[in-house]
Design a protein around this motif. Structure first.
Motif, short mmCIF file in Angstrom:
data_model
loop_
_atom_site.label_atom_id
_atom_site.label_comp_id
_atom_site.label_asym_id
_atom_site.label_seq_id
_atom_site.Cartn_x
_atom_site.Cartn_y
_atom_site.Cartn_z
N LEU A 39 -3.33 9.84 43.30
CA LEU A 39 -3.13 11.16 43.89
C LEU A 39 -2.38 12.05 42.91
CD1 LEU A 39 -2.04 10.14 47.49
CD2 LEU A 39 -4.30 10.88 46.73
N LYS A 40 -2.73 13.34 42.94
CA LYS A 40 -2.06 14.32 42.10
C LYS A 40 -1.47 15.41 43.00
CE LYS A 40 -5.92 15.06 39.82
NZ LYS A 40 -6.76 14.15 40.55
N PRO A 41 -0.38 16.04 42.57
CA PRO A 41 0.17 17.13 43.38
C PRO A 41 -0.90 18.17 43.71
CG PRO A 41 1.66 16.59 41.59
CD PRO A 41 0.38 15.81 41.35
N TYR A 42 -0.85 18.66 44.91
CA TYR A 42 -1.73 19.71 45.42
C TYR A 42 -3.15 19.24 45.74
CZ TYR A 42 2.19 22.26 43.50
OH TYR A 42 3.46 22.66 43.20
N ASP A 43 -3.39 17.92 45.71
CA ASP A 43 -4.70 17.42 46.15
C ASP A 43 -4.94 17.83 47.59
OD1 ASP A 43 -5.66 16.19 43.86
OD2 ASP A 43 -4.95 14.19 44.42
N GLN A 44 -6.21 18.09 47.91
CA GLN A 44 -6.60 18.40 49.28
C GLN A 44 -7.37 17.19 49.82
OE1 GLN A 44 -8.18 22.23 50.04
NE2 GLN A 44 -6.89 23.19 48.52
N ILE A 45 -6.81 16.58 50.86
CA ILE A 45 -7.31 15.32 51.37
C ILE A 45 -7.79 15.52 52.81
CG2 ILE A 45 -6.67 12.94 51.93
CD1 ILE A 45 -4.39 13.39 49.77
N PHE A 60 4.78 17.36 52.42
CA PHE A 60 5.60 17.07 51.25
C PHE A 60 6.04 15.61 51.31
CE2 PHE A 60 5.92 21.58 51.98
CZ PHE A 60 5.72 22.10 50.71
N PHE A 61 5.95 14.92 50.18
CA PHE A 61 6.31 13.51 50.09
C PHE A 61 7.32 13.32 48.96
CE2 PHE A 61 2.13 13.69 51.98
CZ PHE A 61 2.23 12.82 53.04
N ALA A 62 8.44 12.72 49.31
CA ALA A 62 9.46 12.37 48.31
C ALA A 62 9.95 10.97 48.67
CB ALA A 62 10.60 13.35 48.34
N PRO A 63 9.84 10.04 47.76
CA PRO A 63 9.30 10.14 46.42
C PRO A 63 7.80 10.37 46.45
CG PRO A 63 9.75 7.85 46.94
CD PRO A 63 10.24 8.67 48.11
N PRO A 64 7.23 10.83 45.35
CA PRO A 64 5.80 11.12 45.30
C PRO A 64 4.95 9.87 45.56
CG PRO A 64 6.91 11.98 43.37
CD PRO A 64 7.90 11.14 44.10
N LEU A 65 3.84 10.07 46.25
CA LEU A 65 2.88 8.99 46.44
C LEU A 65 2.04 8.85 45.18
CD1 LEU A 65 1.72 9.93 50.03
CD2 LEU A 65 3.16 8.01 49.39
N THR A 66 1.72 7.62 44.83
CA THR A 66 0.95 7.43 43.61
C THR A 66 -0.50 7.06 43.87
OG1 THR A 66 1.69 5.14 43.50
CG2 THR A 66 2.97 6.76 42.27
N SER A 67 -0.80 6.49 45.04
CA SER A 67 -2.18 6.05 45.28
C SER A 67 -2.66 6.47 46.66
CB SER A 67 -2.30 4.54 45.14
OG SER A 67 -1.70 3.90 46.24
N VAL A 72 -12.55 9.08 53.74
CA VAL A 72 -11.60 9.89 53.00
C VAL A 72 -12.32 10.72 51.95
CG1 VAL A 72 -9.55 9.85 51.52
CG2 VAL A 72 -9.84 8.09 53.26
N ALA A 73 -11.91 11.98 51.85
CA ALA A 73 -12.39 12.85 50.76
C ALA A 73 -11.17 13.49 50.10
CB ALA A 73 -13.32 13.93 51.29
N ILE A 74 -11.20 13.56 48.79
CA ILE A 74 -10.15 14.24 48.03
C ILE A 74 -10.82 15.35 47.23
CG2 ILE A 74 -8.38 14.03 46.25
CD1 ILE A 74 -8.06 11.10 47.04
N ASN A 75 -10.33 16.56 47.44
CA ASN A 75 -10.88 17.73 46.75
C ASN A 75 -12.41 17.79 46.91
OD1 ASN A 75 -8.25 18.37 45.91
ND2 ASN A 75 -8.45 17.00 44.17
N ASN A 76 -12.86 17.59 48.13
CA ASN A 76 -14.28 17.66 48.52
C ASN A 76 -15.15 16.57 47.92
OD1 ASN A 76 -14.04 19.95 50.21
ND2 ASN A 76 -13.88 21.23 48.38
#
Length: 68
Positions: free
Chosen positions: A53-59, A11-18, A36-40
């Motif tokens: 980056l979007k919430p719930y991304d799998q990295i 969990f990241f607060a504040p949200p990460l944007t990149s 790096v892979a995001i969502n495969n």
């Protein structure tokens, strides 16, 4: 913001944007030998600064290591 990094929910607060911001935080800016892979989907290094980056991304972060 909830992200899954190497199969661990974080969990990241504040949200990460990149992606670049995440790598600075997670790897202290050491990006030599990193993949790096995001969502495969593999993200080329040239695109890290512009990848959002979007919430719930799998990295998946992979770092090369020396050994034998």
């Amino acid at each position: 913001m909830e992200l899954t990094i190497n199969h661990q929910i974080r969990f990241f607060a504040p949200p990460l944007t990149s992606l670049e911001g995440l790598l600075l935080l997670e790897l202290s800016g050491k990006t030599q030998g990193v993949a790096v892979a995001i969502n495969n989907k593999v993200i080329p290094k040239k695109d890290w600064a512009t990848t959002t980056l979007k919430p719930y991304d799998q990295i998946i972060l992979i770092t090369a290591s020396q050994g034998g």
